[in-house]
Write a protein that holds these residues in place. Structure first.
Motif, PDB file in Angstrom:
ATOM      1  N   GLU A   3      46.287  36.821  38.452  1.00  0.00           N
ATOM      2  CA  GLU A   3      46.961  37.508  37.349  1.00  0.00           C
ATOM      3  C   GLU A   3      45.943  38.306  36.565  1.00  0.00           C
ATOM      4  O   GLU A   3      44.895  37.790  36.196  1.00  0.00           O
ATOM      5  N   VAL A   4      46.311  39.578  36.311  1.00  0.00           N
ATOM      6  CA  VAL A   4      45.448  40.480  35.571  1.00  0.00           C
ATOM      7  C   VAL A   4      46.332  41.237  34.583  1.00  0.00           C
ATOM      8  O   VAL A   4      47.389  41.737  34.968  1.00  0.00           O
ATOM      9  N   PRO A   5      45.929  41.326  33.311  1.00  0.00           N
ATOM     10  CA  PRO A   5      46.711  42.140  32.378  1.00  0.00           C
ATOM     11  C   PRO A   5      46.785  43.577  32.904  1.00  0.00           C
ATOM     12  O   PRO A   5      45.803  44.102  33.442  1.00  0.00           O
ATOM     13  N   LEU A   6      47.930  44.197  32.753  1.00  0.00           N
ATOM     14  CA  LEU A   6      48.145  45.535  33.292  1.00  0.00           C
ATOM     15  C   LEU A   6      47.106  46.531  32.802  1.00  0.00           C
ATOM     16  O   LEU A   6      46.619  47.362  33.571  1.00  0.00           O
ATOM     17  N   TYR A   7      46.710  46.419  31.524  1.00  0.00           N
ATOM     18  CA  TYR A   7      45.747  47.369  30.980  1.00  0.00           C
ATOM     19  C   TYR A   7      44.354  47.211  31.584  1.00  0.00           C
ATOM     20  O   TYR A   7      43.508  48.081  31.430  1.00  0.00           O
ATOM     21  N   GLU A   8      44.098  46.108  32.308  1.00  0.00           N
ATOM     22  CA  GLU A   8      42.804  45.899  32.948  1.00  0.00           C
ATOM     23  C   GLU A   8      42.842  46.155  34.444  1.00  0.00           C
ATOM     24  O   GLU A   8      41.832  46.051  35.126  1.00  0.00           O
ATOM     25  N   LEU A   9      43.977  46.513  34.951  1.00  0.00           N
ATOM     26  CA  LEU A   9      44.147  46.668  36.394  1.00  0.00           C
ATOM     27  C   LEU A   9      43.183  47.689  36.987  1.00  0.00           C
ATOM     28  O   LEU A   9      42.682  47.505  38.088  1.00  0.00           O
ATOM     29  N   ASP A  10      42.895  48.729  36.267  1.00  0.00           N
ATOM     30  CA  ASP A  10      41.991  49.756  36.795  1.00  0.00           C
ATOM     31  C   ASP A  10      40.527  49.495  36.456  1.00  0.00           C
ATOM     32  O   ASP A  10      39.661  50.274  36.819  1.00  0.00           O
ATOM     33  N   ARG A  11      40.236  48.390  35.782  1.00  0.00           N
ATOM     34  CA  ARG A  11      38.856  48.123  35.359  1.00  0.00           C
ATOM     35  C   ARG A  11      38.256  46.886  36.000  1.00  0.00           C
ATOM     36  O   ARG A  11      37.125  46.903  36.451  1.00  0.00           O
ATOM     37  N   ALA A  12      38.991  45.789  36.000  1.00  0.00           N
ATOM     38  CA  ALA A  12      38.415  44.494  36.337  1.00  0.00           C
ATOM     39  C   ALA A  12      38.768  43.995  37.731  1.00  0.00           C
ATOM     40  O   ALA A  12      38.382  42.916  38.105  1.00  0.00           O
ATOM     41  N   THR A  13      39.497  44.781  38.487  1.00  0.00           N
ATOM     42  CA  THR A  13      39.996  44.286  39.752  1.00  0.00           C
ATOM     43  C   THR A  13      39.612  45.239  40.883  1.00  0.00           C
ATOM     44  O   THR A  13      39.636  46.448  40.723  1.00  0.00           O
TER      45      THR A  13
END
Length: 114
Positions: A3-13
């Motif tokens: 699970e990843v917050p949507l706002y971090e999808l392009d940064r942390a994953t």
């Protein structure tokens, strides 16, 4: 499953061709307040028969000075490279655009969709 917050999808994953993303439906009405359709409905309500008297009596002509004022305030924020102030002023300019578009729609001349 991760699970990843949507706002971090392009940064942390790390994403690749095997990545699947599931975004659950919004269940809280307050989460929809940031939707364009909601803003449009609010402006239409403000200008509607039971809306705000000030908003209902506005015309393109009467709103010109507010649009100009908000635009100059946005220019100032841009010149100062002040992102927070820019966000605030962009919201004010957007409100002016929405009011003009609603007036156009009320008069049968154009809408925000145009």
């Amino acid at each position: 499953v991760m699970e990843v917050p949507l706002y971090e999808l392009d940064r942390a994953t790390v994403l690749n061709n095997l990545t699947s993303v599931y975004v659950p439906p919004v269940r809280e009405e307050t989460m929809l307040y940031h939707r364009f359709e909601t803003l449009r409905r609010v402006i239409a309500t403000l200008r509607g028969p039971n809306g705000c008297p000030w908003d209902r009596k506005q015309t393109h002509e009467s709103l010109k000075r507010y649009l100009l004022e908000e635009t100059y305030e946005l220019f100032e924020a841009i010149d100062e490279n002040d992102d927070e102030h820019m966000v605030e002023e962009l919201g004010d300019v957007l409100l002016q655009v929405m009011l003009h578009a609603q007036i156009g729609e009320d008069e049968g001349m154009f809408s925000i969709d145009d």
